[in-house]
Every structure is written in C-alpha cells, then in structure tokens.
Design a protein around this motif. Structure first.
Motif, PDB file in Angstrom:
ATOM      1  N   HIS A 102       0.871  -1.201   0.000  1.00 45.47           N
ATOM      2  CA  HIS A 102       0.000   0.000   0.000  1.00 45.47           C
ATOM      3  C   HIS A 102       0.896   1.236   0.000  1.00 45.47           C
ATOM      4  O   HIS A 102       1.485   1.585   1.021  1.00 45.47           O
ATOM      5  CB  HIS A 102      -0.896  -0.012   1.240  1.00 45.47           C
ATOM      6  CG  HIS A 102      -1.873   1.120   1.292  1.00 45.47           C
ATOM      7  ND1 HIS A 102      -3.212   0.935   1.544  1.00 45.47           N
ATOM      8  CD2 HIS A 102      -1.713   2.463   1.129  1.00 45.47           C
ATOM      9  CE1 HIS A 102      -3.834   2.104   1.540  1.00 45.47           C
ATOM     10  NE2 HIS A 102      -2.935   3.053   1.291  1.00 45.47           N
TER      11      HIS A 102
ATOM     12  N   HIS B 256       1.630   5.361  -1.590  1.00 41.00           N
ATOM     13  CA  HIS B 256       1.267   6.576  -2.331  1.00 41.00           C
ATOM     14  C   HIS B 256       2.536   7.168  -2.931  1.00 41.00           C
ATOM     15  O   HIS B 256       3.457   7.526  -2.197  1.00 41.00           O
ATOM     16  CB  HIS B 256       0.617   7.615  -1.403  1.00 41.00           C
ATOM     17  CG  HIS B 256      -0.669   7.130  -0.810  1.00 41.00           C
ATOM     18  ND1 HIS B 256      -1.887   7.360  -1.413  1.00 41.00           N
ATOM     19  CD2 HIS B 256      -0.931   6.396   0.300  1.00 41.00           C
ATOM     20  CE1 HIS B 256      -2.843   6.806  -0.674  1.00 41.00           C
ATOM     21  NE2 HIS B 256      -2.291   6.214   0.366  1.00 41.00           N
TER      22      HIS B 256
ATOM     23  N   MET C  69      -1.321   3.370  -4.951  1.00 43.02           N
ATOM     24  CA  MET C  69      -2.657   3.946  -4.736  1.00 43.02           C
ATOM     25  C   MET C  69      -3.018   4.934  -5.848  1.00 43.02           C
ATOM     26  O   MET C  69      -2.150   5.631  -6.378  1.00 43.02           O
ATOM     27  CB  MET C  69      -2.716   4.630  -3.367  1.00 43.02           C
ATOM     28  CG  MET C  69      -2.639   3.648  -2.220  1.00 43.02           C
ATOM     29  SD  MET C  69      -4.012   2.457  -2.270  1.00 43.02           S
ATOM     30  CE  MET C  69      -3.122   0.912  -2.252  1.00 43.02           C
TER      31      MET C  69
ATOM     32  N   LYS D  60      -9.258   0.186  -5.776  1.00 43.18           N
ATOM     33  CA  LYS D  60      -9.258   0.763  -4.434  1.00 43.18           C
ATOM     34  C   LYS D  60     -10.531   1.560  -4.205  1.00 43.18           C
ATOM     35  O   LYS D  60     -10.803   2.529  -4.917  1.00 43.18           O
ATOM     36  CB  LYS D  60      -8.023   1.673  -4.279  1.00 43.18           C
ATOM     37  CG  LYS D  60      -7.957   2.445  -2.967  1.00 43.18           C
ATOM     38  CD  LYS D  60      -7.615   1.555  -1.790  1.00 43.18           C
ATOM     39  CE  LYS D  60      -7.704   2.289  -0.450  1.00 43.18           C
ATOM     40  NZ  LYS D  60      -6.621   3.234  -0.225  1.00 43.18           N
TER      41      LYS D  60
ATOM     42  N   HIS E 172      -4.728  -0.777   5.685  1.00 41.63           N
ATOM     43  CA  HIS E 172      -4.203  -0.096   6.888  1.00 41.63           C
ATOM     44  C   HIS E 172      -5.099  -0.229   8.108  1.00 41.63           C
ATOM     45  O   HIS E 172      -5.637   0.760   8.600  1.00 41.63           O
ATOM     46  CB  HIS E 172      -3.879   1.378   6.600  1.00 41.63           C
ATOM     47  CG  HIS E 172      -4.922   2.134   5.800  1.00 41.63           C
ATOM     48  ND1 HIS E 172      -6.231   2.211   6.188  1.00 41.63           N
ATOM     49  CD2 HIS E 172      -4.826   2.828   4.642  1.00 41.63           C
ATOM     50  CE1 HIS E 172      -6.896   2.931   5.307  1.00 41.63           C
ATOM     51  NE2 HIS E 172      -6.062   3.311   4.350  1.00 41.63           N
TER      52      HIS E 172
ATOM     53  N   ASP F 165       1.530   2.505   3.509  1.00 41.05           N
ATOM     54  CA  ASP F 165       0.684   3.698   3.379  1.00 41.05           C
ATOM     55  C   ASP F 165       1.559   4.946   3.461  1.00 41.05           C
ATOM     56  O   ASP F 165       1.096   6.013   3.898  1.00 41.05           O
ATOM     57  CB  ASP F 165      -0.426   3.740   4.436  1.00 41.05           C
ATOM     58  CG  ASP F 165      -1.560   4.685   4.048  1.00 41.05           C
ATOM     59  OD1 ASP F 165      -1.607   5.105   2.876  1.00 41.05           O
ATOM     60  OD2 ASP F 165      -2.387   5.009   4.918  1.00 41.05           O
TER      61      ASP F 165
END
Ligand code: DOR
Ligand code: ZN
Length: 333
Positions: A12, A14, A38, A94, A165, A237
C-alpha cells in the motif's frame, strides 16, 4: 550481522505524481521489489490510459532500479466492458468512501450503489482494496466500518477483499472470521498510539487516516504481525505531503515512511525476537494471498546505525519522514 530479504513488497503505497513522485519513487525502489500503488491522484487514476501512463511515469522515476508497480484503479461504477479492459493492467481496485481521506471526494457515497461493479469484480477475480472508515467520530470510524466488511465478505465469498491499513483490535479479530478477508498494516500503526500524535505536543508528521488508536489496538496489530498471521501484510501507506502542507494550520493526513520502513520494521521484529517472521510479513504472505511473483530482488539489511534524515529533498520538493533525526540500529546495505 546481516539480514537478507527476498523481494520485499509494500502492499500500500502513495507515490503521487510529478516532482514529488520523482523524489519519493526512487526511495521506495531502493527498498522494495514492488509496491501496490494507490490511485488517489487529482484526478483519480481510473481508466486504462491513466493506469498505463502513470505506470510509465513511475518506472521512469525509478530509473534502473528493479521495482514493479502493481497498479490500482480508483473505484467507481465501472461497467463490465470497462472492467474487462482494465483487468489486464491492474492489480486491484481501491474503494474510498467519499471524503474519507486525501483526494477521495470522488469516492463511494453509498455502498449499495457499488454492488453491481463489486459483483463483476468477484466474477473476474479482481481484488477489492478498501479504505475502511465511516464518517463517524474519528476514533470509531474503522470499528463502524467493520459491518460493511462483514457484509461484503459474506455476500461476495469469492471476492478477495483487503482491509487496508487496519488500526484496531476488532479489525484483527474480523480477519479470522472470513477467509476472503486479508489486511495490510502500516509501520506507524505497529508502533504509535494516539498519544504519540496528540497526547503531548501535536506531531503533524504522525498524523494520518485512519488515526492511530489505543495501546490495546496497537498491541493486537503487533501480535498479529509478529506471530506471522498469514493474511496480514505490510503496506506502508507511506503518504508524502510537502513540508508546508504538514507543518501548517490544517495538517494534511499522511506519514512518510518509505525510506525507513525496512530498517524500522527489522528493528521492531528484532526487539521482539521475531526476525524469522519478517520475510512472511514483507513479502511471502502477499505472494501467496494474491498469487503474485514479484521480481527477484535481494535486499540486505546490516546491523549498523542509520540516522534518519531530517528531510528528503529533491526536484524542488521537501518531505519530512517519520522519526526524522532518530537513529536506527539497522540500515539498508
Ligand atoms: O493518512 C493518509 N494519507 N491516509 C490515507 O488514506 C490517504 C493518504 C494520502 O493519500 O495522503
Ligand atoms: Zn493510503
């Protein structure tokens, strides 16, 4: 002392776009063999063309590092035809509840509206990755969303659903109720509680969504990770925001951990005498759950100190990592 990890994965991540991506993508690619990317760009990544071109930009930013971006598309009500086209280019879709977090305004307003698309995803074998928070009181949002997970998991038994998460003991418990549920957990949620964010001076670089919870929640997450729970995977994340967006009145949600994730996880697993469980957590569990074969990449950690930089800066961007300025006993070779 050394530790070798085979093809570590960040399930996961970004990476943003433009100059920010040019700064952060190589940092992930230095540590990981691949990552689930993501789609919450502005506008969100939701067509074949957008997925393909974003992937190309990521690979360009990573230069000659071995790194596989597992692309995702932003959930919307895709038709069967659209999903047929997308399927070959994505790892999963997602789903964000509308407005739940950064750049999620175009998310789902009511779950009932999403069912048709979800049922086609089940038929096509496309995993559903979910930001599981309600719009309730901030500490209760994940717990309130568990009913939605329960509903999805029982009504779509062949759908692979990832609770992204997770931050609560109740989510860990739910994982054991349904075989088709799996989950990612971040580095920060294995380490901090709300006290670290707001119990003393406010620490914006630890502020993220979902917000860190209670000590018993952190303990449940940690025990699940350390015990080698087969349906729990590492997903950082890692969510970079420019320093001015974090150190401001109206702090953006997101903790930037990509460059220190593996040294910090190694430290954590070593402290608990569970280094033997790290390979499963950072790669093998994900490979088995999703049936993926990441590129072969050995990542070596050395037991020598690493001072976490106070900031990472390049391409006109500046991002502050978690635990900036702290020293870890492990570093990447
Ligand atoms: O803290 C967060 N930041 N949580 C999310 O779900 C999104 C992320 C971001 O994109 O900044
Ligand atoms: Zn995220």
């Amino acid at each position: 002392m050394k530790l070798e990890l085979n093809s570590p994965l960040d399930m996961h991540l970004h990476l943003r776009d433009g100059d920010m991506m040019k700064l952060v993508a190589p940092l992930s690619a230095d540590s990981f063999a691949g990552a689930v990317i993501m789609p919450n760009l502005v506008p969100p990544v939701s067509s074949v063309e957008e997925v393909k071109s974003y992937k190309i930009r990521i690979l360009e930013a990573c230069g000659d590092r071995v790194f596989k971006p597992y692309m995702t598309a932003f959930f919307k009500n895709y038709t069967e035809e659209e999903l047929t086209q997308l399927k070959d280019y994505i790892f999963g879709i997602k789903l964000y509840p509308a407005g739940a977090t950064t750049n999620s305004d175009g998310g789902v307003k009511a779950m009932q509206e999403a069912e048709k698309t979800i049922s086609i995803m089940q038929e096509m074998g496309i995993p559903l990755l979910v930001h599981g928070e309600s719009h309730g009181f901030v500490m209760d949002r994940e717990a309130e969303f568990l009913a939605v997970y329960r509903d999805l998991a029982s009504r779509f038994p062949k759908l692979r659903i990832c609770m992204e998460h997770i931050t609560t003991a109740s989510a860990v418990k739910l994982l054991d109720e349904f075989e088709n549920l799996c989950a990612t957990v971040t580095l920060q949620h294995l380490i901090i509680t709300l006290d670290d964010v707001a119990g003393g001076m406010l620490r914006p670089h630890l502020f993220c969504k979902p917000i860190a919870k209670r000590p018993e929640d952190r303990e449940a997450l940690l025990q699940a990770a350390l015990s080698g729970h087969s349906r729990l995977m590492f997903g950082s994340d890692s969510a970079p925001h420019p320093i001015h967006a974090k150190e401001s009145c109206g702090c953006a949600a997101g903790v930037f951990t990509a460059p220190l994730a593996l040294p910090r996880l190694t430290t954590l697993f070593e402290e608990h005498g569970c280094l033997d469980k790290l390979q499963g957590f950072v790669s093998d569990n994900a490979c088995k759950l999703y049936g993926i074969t990441p590129p072969v990449k050995k990542v070596t950690l050395i037991r020598e100190s690493m001072e976490i930089p106070t900031a990472y800066e390049a391409h006109g961007q500046k991002v502050v990592p978690m635990d900036a300025g702290c020293v870890l006993p492990w570093r990447l070779a």
